[in-house]
Design a protein around this motif. Structure first.
Motif, PDB file in Angstrom:
ATOM      1  N   GLU A 160       0.939  -1.198   0.007  1.00  0.00           N
ATOM      2  CA  GLU A 160       0.066  -0.181  -0.035  1.00  0.00           C
ATOM      3  C   GLU A 160       0.774   1.110  -0.167  1.00  0.00           C
ATOM      4  O   GLU A 160       1.971   1.469   0.885  1.00  0.00           O
ATOM      5  CB  GLU A 160      -0.769   0.018   1.143  1.00  0.00           C
ATOM      6  CG  GLU A 160      -1.950   0.947   1.300  1.00  0.00           C
ATOM      7  CD  GLU A 160      -2.537   1.130   2.422  1.00  0.00           C
ATOM      8  OE1 GLU A 160      -3.623   2.059   2.644  1.00  0.00           O
ATOM      9  OE2 GLU A 160      -2.619   0.165   3.260  1.00  0.00           O
ATOM     10  N   ILE A 161       0.640   2.152  -0.833  1.00  0.00           N
ATOM     11  CA  ILE A 161       1.357   3.414  -0.987  1.00  0.00           C
ATOM     12  C   ILE A 161       1.030   4.334   0.225  1.00  0.00           C
ATOM     13  O   ILE A 161      -0.108   4.429   0.442  1.00  0.00           O
ATOM     14  CB  ILE A 161       1.072   4.407  -2.409  1.00  0.00           C
ATOM     15  CG1 ILE A 161       1.443   3.242  -3.494  1.00  0.00           C
ATOM     16  CG2 ILE A 161       1.741   5.580  -2.283  1.00  0.00           C
ATOM     17  CD1 ILE A 161       1.222   3.969  -4.711  1.00  0.00           C
ATOM     18  N   THR A 162       2.101   4.708   0.984  1.00  0.00           N
ATOM     19  CA  THR A 162       1.678   5.531   2.163  1.00  0.00           C
ATOM     20  C   THR A 162       2.066   6.938   1.806  1.00  0.00           C
ATOM     21  O   THR A 162       1.461   8.111   2.447  1.00  0.00           O
ATOM     22  CB  THR A 162       2.503   5.043   3.297  1.00  0.00           C
ATOM     23  OG1 THR A 162       3.868   5.187   2.713  1.00  0.00           O
ATOM     24  CG2 THR A 162       2.253   3.648   3.748  1.00  0.00           C
ATOM     25  N   ASP A 163       2.929   7.376   0.755  1.00  0.00           N
ATOM     26  CA  ASP A 163       3.128   8.832   0.761  1.00  0.00           C
ATOM     27  C   ASP A 163       3.583   8.926  -0.877  1.00  0.00           C
ATOM     28  O   ASP A 163       4.255   8.261  -1.419  1.00  0.00           O
ATOM     29  CB  ASP A 163       4.112   9.288   1.657  1.00  0.00           C
ATOM     30  CG  ASP A 163       4.370  10.724   1.598  1.00  0.00           C
ATOM     31  OD1 ASP A 163       3.622  11.433   1.124  1.00  0.00           O
ATOM     32  OD2 ASP A 163       5.609  11.165   2.035  1.00  0.00           O
ATOM     33  N   ARG A 164       3.367  10.225  -1.321  1.00  0.00           N
ATOM     34  CA  ARG A 164       3.914  10.457  -2.610  1.00  0.00           C
ATOM     35  C   ARG A 164       5.118  11.393  -2.330  1.00  0.00           C
ATOM     36  O   ARG A 164       4.920  12.449  -1.744  1.00  0.00           O
ATOM     37  CB  ARG A 164       2.994  11.147  -3.574  1.00  0.00           C
ATOM     38  CG  ARG A 164       3.449  11.469  -4.739  1.00  0.00           C
ATOM     39  CD  ARG A 164       2.520  12.127  -5.779  1.00  0.00           C
ATOM     40  NE  ARG A 164       3.038  12.341  -7.002  1.00  0.00           N
ATOM     41  CZ  ARG A 164       2.058  12.956  -8.054  1.00  0.00           C
ATOM     42  NH1 ARG A 164       0.734  12.882  -7.891  1.00  0.00           N
ATOM     43  NH2 ARG A 164       2.436  12.984  -9.128  1.00  0.00           N
ATOM     44  N   VAL A 165       6.291  11.111  -2.600  1.00  0.00           N
ATOM     45  CA  VAL A 165       7.545  11.710  -2.059  1.00  0.00           C
ATOM     46  C   VAL A 165       7.775  12.817  -2.965  1.00  0.00           C
ATOM     47  O   VAL A 165       7.909  13.964  -2.854  1.00  0.00           O
ATOM     48  CB  VAL A 165       8.913  11.068  -2.010  1.00  0.00           C
ATOM     49  CG1 VAL A 165      10.216  11.549  -1.529  1.00  0.00           C
ATOM     50  CG2 VAL A 165       8.491   9.759  -1.013  1.00  0.00           C
TER      51      VAL A 165
END
Length: 119
Positions: free
Chosen positions: A63-68
């Motif tokens: 699961e993607i937690t953040d877009r850096v």
């Protein structure tokens, strides 16, 4: 003669560019999406507990937690992959499409009092 070669090179370049551009697709993920992580096999290196031809091409889903950044995403890896940095470029990700057939339901087994069962 040189001008003719340059003209052929320009035509070849335009043809190759049009082929690449026709297959190009903009990919963008949203936080809470699930993705597979592409792992490239490196000869002689054991990254994900297997090496050589048996190395999995993709692992996950995660699961993607953040877009850096525009092309970099972060997700939480399991403890077994704690040695891997959790930020990955978009080219290393593949969208996970949920499919009910991926979920296996265990069969119910009736056990006897002595913890044995009949098939």
């Amino acid at each position: 003669m040189i001008l003719l070669i340059k003209e052929h090179l320009k035509i070849a370049f335009r043809r190759q560019k049009s082929n690449v551009d026709s297959r190009w697709k903009d990919v963008e993920f949203i936080v809470d999406n699930y993705v597979f992580l592409k792992v490239s096999p490196i000869k002689g290196v054991m990254k994900f507990k297997k090496k050589g031809k048996l190395t999995p091409r993709y692992i996950g889903p995660f699961e993607i937690t953040d877009r850096v950044r525009i092309v970099a995403y972060q997700f939480e890896l399991p403890p077994s992959l704690s040695h891997v940095r959790p930020v990955f470029h978009i080219f290393m990700l593949s969208k996970y499409i949920p499919d009910p057939s991926h979920v296996l339901q265990p069969d119910t087994v009736e056990l006897n009092e002595d913890l044995t069962f009949k098939e």
